[in-house]
Design a protein around this motif. Sequence first.
Motif, mmCIF file in Angstrom:
data_model
loop_
_atom_site.group_PDB
_atom_site.id
_atom_site.type_symbol
_atom_site.label_atom_id
_atom_site.label_comp_id
_atom_site.label_asym_id
_atom_site.label_seq_id
_atom_site.Cartn_x
_atom_site.Cartn_y
_atom_site.Cartn_z
ATOM 1 N N MET A 1 -22.838 25.189 32.963
ATOM 2 C CA MET A 1 -23.094 23.716 32.961
ATOM 3 C C MET A 1 -23.327 23.416 31.427
ATOM 4 O O MET A 1 -24.158 24.023 30.665
ATOM 5 N N LEU A 2 -22.641 22.367 30.990
ATOM 6 C CA LEU A 2 -22.740 21.905 29.698
ATOM 7 C C LEU A 2 -23.826 20.770 29.511
ATOM 8 O O LEU A 2 -24.107 19.918 30.354
ATOM 9 N N LYS A 3 -24.634 21.088 28.440
ATOM 10 C CA LYS A 3 -25.648 20.184 28.002
ATOM 11 C C LYS A 3 -25.734 19.635 26.552
ATOM 12 O O LYS A 3 -25.149 20.321 25.662
ATOM 13 N N GLN A 4 -25.935 18.561 26.224
ATOM 14 C CA GLN A 4 -25.890 17.816 25.238
ATOM 15 C C GLN A 4 -27.549 17.621 24.722
ATOM 16 O O GLN A 4 -28.135 17.167 25.312
ATOM 17 N N PHE A 5 -28.088 18.010 23.431
ATOM 18 C CA PHE A 5 -29.051 17.808 23.273
ATOM 19 C C PHE A 5 -29.246 17.659 21.653
ATOM 20 O O PHE A 5 -28.250 18.180 20.878
ATOM 21 N N LEU A 6 -30.319 17.016 21.157
ATOM 22 C CA LEU A 6 -30.409 16.867 19.610
ATOM 23 C C LEU A 6 -31.528 18.062 19.153
ATOM 24 O O LEU A 6 -32.243 18.409 19.640
ATOM 25 N N ASN A 7 -31.008 18.424 17.963
ATOM 26 C CA ASN A 7 -32.124 19.510 17.347
ATOM 27 C C ASN A 7 -32.267 19.211 15.959
ATOM 28 O O ASN A 7 -31.418 19.151 15.173
ATOM 29 N N LEU A 8 -33.407 19.173 15.426
ATOM 30 C CA LEU A 8 -33.804 18.730 14.292
ATOM 31 C C LEU A 8 -34.318 19.832 13.424
ATOM 32 O O LEU A 8 -35.498 20.426 13.909
ATOM 33 N N LYS A 9 -33.751 20.146 12.396
ATOM 34 C CA LYS A 9 -34.152 21.435 11.469
ATOM 35 C C LYS A 9 -34.125 21.155 10.099
ATOM 36 O O LYS A 9 -33.071 20.310 9.595
ATOM 37 N N LEU A 10 -34.725 22.067 9.200
ATOM 38 C CA LEU A 10 -34.804 21.712 7.693
ATOM 39 C C LEU A 10 -34.020 23.040 7.325
ATOM 40 O O LEU A 10 -34.130 24.145 7.824
ATOM 41 N N SER A 11 -33.203 22.740 6.267
ATOM 42 C CA SER A 11 -32.514 23.931 5.707
ATOM 43 C C SER A 11 -32.335 23.405 4.467
ATOM 44 O O SER A 11 -32.427 22.567 3.823
ATOM 45 N N GLN A 12 -32.114 24.688 3.380
ATOM 46 C CA GLN A 12 -31.956 24.683 2.093
ATOM 47 C C GLN A 12 -30.358 24.942 1.749
ATOM 48 O O GLN A 12 -30.131 26.031 2.101
ATOM 49 N N LYS A 13 -29.871 24.062 0.817
ATOM 50 C CA LYS A 13 -28.527 24.286 0.575
ATOM 51 C C LYS A 13 -28.416 24.430 -0.932
ATOM 52 O O LYS A 13 -29.121 23.310 -1.623
ATOM 53 N N LEU A 14 -27.592 25.076 -1.610
ATOM 54 C CA LEU A 14 -27.235 25.025 -3.055
ATOM 55 C C LEU A 14 -26.076 23.959 -3.450
ATOM 56 O O LEU A 14 -25.156 24.091 -2.690
ATOM 57 N N SER A 15 -26.301 23.032 -4.269
ATOM 58 C CA SER A 15 -25.387 22.174 -4.616
ATOM 59 C C SER A 15 -24.413 22.813 -5.483
ATOM 60 O O SER A 15 -24.643 24.157 -5.954
ATOM 61 N N PRO A 16 -23.265 22.167 -5.653
ATOM 62 C CA PRO A 16 -22.232 23.009 -6.147
ATOM 63 C C PRO A 16 -22.517 23.257 -7.762
ATOM 64 O O PRO A 16 -22.069 24.090 -8.370
ATOM 65 N N GLN A 17 -23.175 22.300 -8.311
ATOM 66 C CA GLN A 17 -23.773 22.279 -9.574
ATOM 67 C C GLN A 17 -24.570 23.504 -9.861
ATOM 68 O O GLN A 17 -24.646 24.177 -11.046
ATOM 69 N N GLN A 18 -25.551 23.807 -8.865
ATOM 70 C CA GLN A 18 -26.683 25.019 -8.820
ATOM 71 C C GLN A 18 -25.531 26.189 -8.915
ATOM 72 O O GLN A 18 -25.773 27.272 -9.594
ATOM 73 N N ILE A 19 -24.568 26.348 -7.874
ATOM 74 C CA ILE A 19 -23.769 27.477 -7.791
ATOM 75 C C ILE A 19 -23.101 27.958 -9.096
ATOM 76 O O ILE A 19 -23.138 29.050 -9.643
ATOM 77 N N GLN A 20 -22.410 26.690 -9.796
ATOM 78 C CA GLN A 20 -21.701 26.782 -11.084
ATOM 79 C C GLN A 20 -22.741 27.490 -12.246
ATOM 80 O O GLN A 20 -22.309 28.210 -13.128
ATOM 81 N N LEU A 21 -24.138 26.915 -12.214
ATOM 82 C CA LEU A 21 -24.965 27.162 -13.250
ATOM 83 C C LEU A 21 -25.324 28.683 -13.106
ATOM 84 O O LEU A 21 -25.370 29.524 -14.203
ATOM 85 N N MET A 22 -25.404 29.185 -11.830
ATOM 86 C CA MET A 22 -25.830 30.650 -11.638
ATOM 87 C C MET A 22 -24.574 31.542 -12.103
ATOM 88 O O MET A 22 -24.880 32.657 -12.715
ATOM 89 N N LYS A 23 -23.320 31.014 -11.854
ATOM 90 C CA LYS A 23 -22.222 31.718 -12.456
ATOM 91 C C LYS A 23 -22.164 31.817 -13.985
ATOM 92 O O LYS A 23 -21.948 32.769 -14.568
ATOM 93 N N LEU A 24 -22.606 30.419 -14.590
ATOM 94 C CA LEU A 24 -22.421 30.514 -16.233
ATOM 95 C C LEU A 24 -23.551 31.618 -16.521
ATOM 96 O O LEU A 24 -23.695 32.411 -17.535
ATOM 97 N N ILE A 25 -24.790 31.514 -15.867
ATOM 98 C CA ILE A 25 -25.797 32.598 -16.329
ATOM 99 C C ILE A 25 -25.419 34.030 -16.299
ATOM 100 O O ILE A 25 -25.637 34.819 -17.207
ATOM 101 N N GLN A 26 -24.663 34.263 -15.289
ATOM 102 C CA GLN A 26 -24.335 35.698 -15.137
ATOM 103 C C GLN A 26 -23.268 36.111 -16.193
ATOM 104 O O GLN A 26 -23.100 37.268 -16.400
ATOM 105 N N LEU A 27 -22.553 35.174 -16.732
ATOM 106 C CA LEU A 27 -21.623 35.700 -17.872
ATOM 107 C C LEU A 27 -21.971 36.301 -19.309
ATOM 108 O O LEU A 27 -22.783 35.495 -19.777
#
Length: 488
Positions: free
Chosen positions: A1-27
Amino acid sequence: MLKQFLNLKLSQKLSPQQIQLMKLIQLPTQAFEQRLKEELVENPALESGKDEEELYEKDEFDNNEDYDEYEDNDSIGADEINIDEYLSDDETPDYKLQSNNYSDDDDDREMPFAAPVSFHQDLINQLNTFILTDEQREIAEFLVGSIDDDGYLRRSIPDMVDDMAFTQGIYTDEKVVEKILHIIHELEPAGVGARDLQECLLLQLKHKTPTEYVDLAIDIIENQFDAFTKKHYEKLLQKYEITQDRLKKAIEEIEKLNPKPGGSFDSSSRVVEQIVPDFAIRIVDGELELTLNGRNAPTLHVSKDYQEMLQTYKDSRDKSHQQKDAVQFIKQKLDSAKWFIDAIRQRQETLFVTMNAIMHFQQEYFLDGEETKLKPMILKDIADMVGLDISTVSRVANSKYVDTPYGTKLIKEFFSEAMKNDQGEDVSTLEIKKILKTVIEEEDKSKPLPDDQLAEILKEKGYPIARRTIAKYRELLDIPVARMRKKI
């Protein structure tokens, strides 16, 4: 049986700029320079140069709201763009915006590269000195092409006979290939074309001028190779009924040989890769002074031409659809250029504060260069000091070098775990490895110390370490077991 429901949650994501900065630091420095060149090619709104005037205000980087505006171009109207944000009347000269914390080695430096003859080409050139038929030459060149970089021919003759028939259309037999292989064995460096270590050593010995000790060495390698590799010297003394001095002289002849004849040619012709230190530490009036390599601090600015394009668009009364598309493109490139400049500044700051913390943590070592004074230090120690994440500190330490008064060192080598000595004090595992290496270097090579005796010696010196830990450290130091360290 299929059900639809809403689920609210918090999550952290790195922006593309933060990812690029980490790559620059590593070089490291050289890779960073390459990345910088790629960005300058890809983004026409970004320019480099020492004599240009800065055409943006530093405060613009404090507002990150514009960074994500251009991720969905279709959702933004050109009329919504605030052109004034991308224009500036700032005429501050470039030199006033630069820090003097960098060295003077940021000039463009070019190195001449040699064009050496390859190892295999050199062997083929040597074949020209032999009188061979066309078929023999084809077989000889195939054999040379099958030799690896160490100088070994690690394929069986039957396999090569079949391979030549299927891939080259060369039909021959094992006897012919064996005959051609003897010609390959005459080439330089001696030992090339050998099928195993034993044959490689024999070929080199047979190239030597015959002497009493060379003849004995040939006999040992040919007939007692297993006893020699296991260093059963007593068995060899009994077998040949010779004095220890004669056996020692014969072994010295063998030790002069090269187990990888191709490696010597390759290393002499290979272009040497330079290590460019990312930092430099100097002792000035008894105090440590840290500088960041100037090549990590390029001079960048936003293109004046692109800003003039925006000014032209702002001043024009009739704004066509094409002009609106163009200003969208210009906005994207300017945002990207400004972010990249800001990321480089953040990279410089992160590198400097991290290395500065490492320098002060290991101050005793950097002042006198004694490795036993290196303190136990893990990534978390430095991360807590500078307020950065452990992964960021790891990226700084993993591939960066520092020029010290005691040589150029890989930064991650300063990190080590702690162990307790007999006084209950924390000591670095680097200190224990240094002492273990010294003990092994000073041992009687005729009776090398096994791991359990090494453990006892270190225990007497105040380092209670288990035998298995001694074995682990010995392997990390690339030191063989006691039997393989034996000499006569």
